[in-house]
Motif scaffolding. Structure first.
Motif, PDB file in Angstrom:
ATOM      1  N   GLU A 141       0.674  -0.887   0.243  1.00  0.00           N
ATOM      2  CA  GLU A 141      -0.082   0.254  -0.170  1.00  0.00           C
ATOM      3  C   GLU A 141       0.919   1.187   0.232  1.00  0.00           C
TER       4      GLU A 141
ATOM      5  N   VAL B  75       0.761   4.128  -2.534  1.00  0.00           N
ATOM      6  CA  VAL B  75       0.236   5.319  -2.787  1.00  0.00           C
ATOM      7  C   VAL B  75       1.737   6.204  -2.976  1.00  0.00           C
TER       8      VAL B  75
ATOM      9  N   ILE C 201      -7.033   5.286  -2.849  1.00  0.00           N
ATOM     10  CA  ILE C 201      -6.041   5.221  -3.664  1.00  0.00           C
ATOM     11  C   ILE C 201      -6.268   5.619  -4.596  1.00  0.00           C
TER      12      ILE C 201
ATOM     13  N   SER D  34      -7.414   0.329  -3.584  1.00  0.00           N
ATOM     14  CA  SER D  34      -8.298  -0.076  -2.362  1.00  0.00           C
ATOM     15  C   SER D  34      -9.301  -1.248  -1.653  1.00  0.00           C
TER      16      SER D  34
END
Lengths: 189, 179
Positions: free
Chosen positions: A161, A165, B149, B166
């Protein structure tokens, strides 16, 4: 009265004087008068005895005999009773012995059954304890593995993640939106 | 009155006022955005639904947040809902207003969530793609939600088409947890 007459005759015979001197066998044999008197006296005694004494004696003897017979019968009865009691006693003793043997045998069987039951129960409980321990160990192993997997997954996802991101600049965002629009083109209601 | 009927009543009233003021599209759009902000912000939700807080104070909060950014009519309509003690129903009322407004134009509302705002050309292409995918003429309402995201998720009625990062990460998380 008769006795008086006999006594007088006897006294007369006895009181007659001796005429000559005895000799030889006369010395041994009694005088005839004495003999007669003796016989008569004996007869009288015999009659008296025969008439009065004999029945009394006979009754006494019969009574005595009856008593003895009664005692013998009582003794016989007592003996039979004693033998019966002895038999009963022996039977009771034998019964008691059988009962005692049966009790001992039952006790032995019960003890054996109890022992076998205890051994079986103990074995079962031991097997259960082992099985539960194995199951708990397996469950604990699974839980630990699941926890490790979840931890690894969480860490991996956190890293992914963060990387995603970090990589999400405007160009990447636009690319994802374009990709979404393109994928919508493949859908039909 | 049942909750659904009450929400319908508030939505119909707002719709009529906005239509009378000829600001139906703007009010509907702003109301929709305010509702999404209300859902996403715990402090805002707590402030507007706190029964101990005076109504004037709540209206002051709305003025501080919306003043100058949205039309006065939208601020007044939201203030009306909040002063009536129905702030917790605001998202549902906004959704119903948007749906009825779209329905009046023979359209369906498509709530589209993205991590970043989209330009008009992209929204137009997305709208066209959603029209084809759903078989309905949709009116796209964009909600900027950093939680996605990346990518897009669109909800048209009960239909959800999720293409967000996500969502993919969530699928990956579930897959890893199942192994």
């Amino acid at each position: 009265m008769m006795l008086n007459m006999l006594a007088r005759i006897l006294f007369q015979v006895v009181e007659e004087p001796h005429t000559e001197e005895p000799s030889g066998a006369d010395l041994v044999l009694p005088e005839i008068n004495e003999l007669i008197a003796g016989v008569i006296a004996f007869s009288i005694v015999l009659v008296v005895v025969w008439v009065w004494a004999r029945p009394a004696i006979a009754r006494t003897l019969a009574a005595r005999q009856d008593a003895i017979i009664g005692q013998l019968k009582a003794a016989e009865t007592t003996k039979i009773e004693a033998e019966s009691l002895l038999t009963d006693y022996k039977k009771q003793v034998a019964g008691a012995r059988d009962e005692a043997n049966k009790i001992v045998e039952d006790a032995r069987k019960n003890a054996e059954s109890l022992r076998a039951e205890t051994v079986e129960r103990t074995n079962t409980e031991a097997a259960d304890i082992v099985r539960k321990a194995r199951e708990e160990a397996a469950a604990e192993k699974d839980r630990a593995a699941a926890a490790i997997r979840a931890e690894v997954a969480a860490l991996s996802l956190a890293v992914a993640e963060k990387a995603v991101v970090g990589a999400m600049d405007a160009k990447a965002q636009q690319k994802l939106v374009e990709q979404y629009i393109a994928e919508l083109g493949g859908l039909r209601p | 009155m049942a909750t659904a009927d009450r929400i319908d009543g508030y939505a119909a009233a707002i719709l009529e006022v906005a239509r009378a003021e000829e600001q139906l599209e703007r009010v509907g759009d702003e109301l929709f955005r305010i509702a999404r902000a209300f859902e996403a912000s715990n402090p805002l939700r707590e402030a507007l639904t706190d029964p101990r807080l005076p109504v004037e104070r709540k209206k002051g909060v709305l003025d501080d947040l919306l003043g100058g950014k949205t039309s006065p009519l939208t601020v007044n309509l939201v203030g009306f809902v909040v002063s009536a003690g129905r702030a917790s129903d605001l998202p549902a009322i906004a959704d119903r207003v948007a749906a009825r407004a779209a329905s009046a134009r023979d359209k369906a509302v498509a709530e589209v969530r993205t991590a970043v705002d989209l330009d008009a050309a992209t929204i137009a292409r997305l709208t066209a793609a959603l029209n084809l995918a759903t078989g309905r003429d949709v009116e796209v309402k964009i909600v900027v939600d950093p939680a996605v995201i990346g990518g897009v998720v669109a909800r048209v009625g009960d239909l959800v088409i999720d293409g967000t990062v996500s969502h993919r990460l969530q699928q990956l998380r579930e897959t890893l947890n199942q192994r």
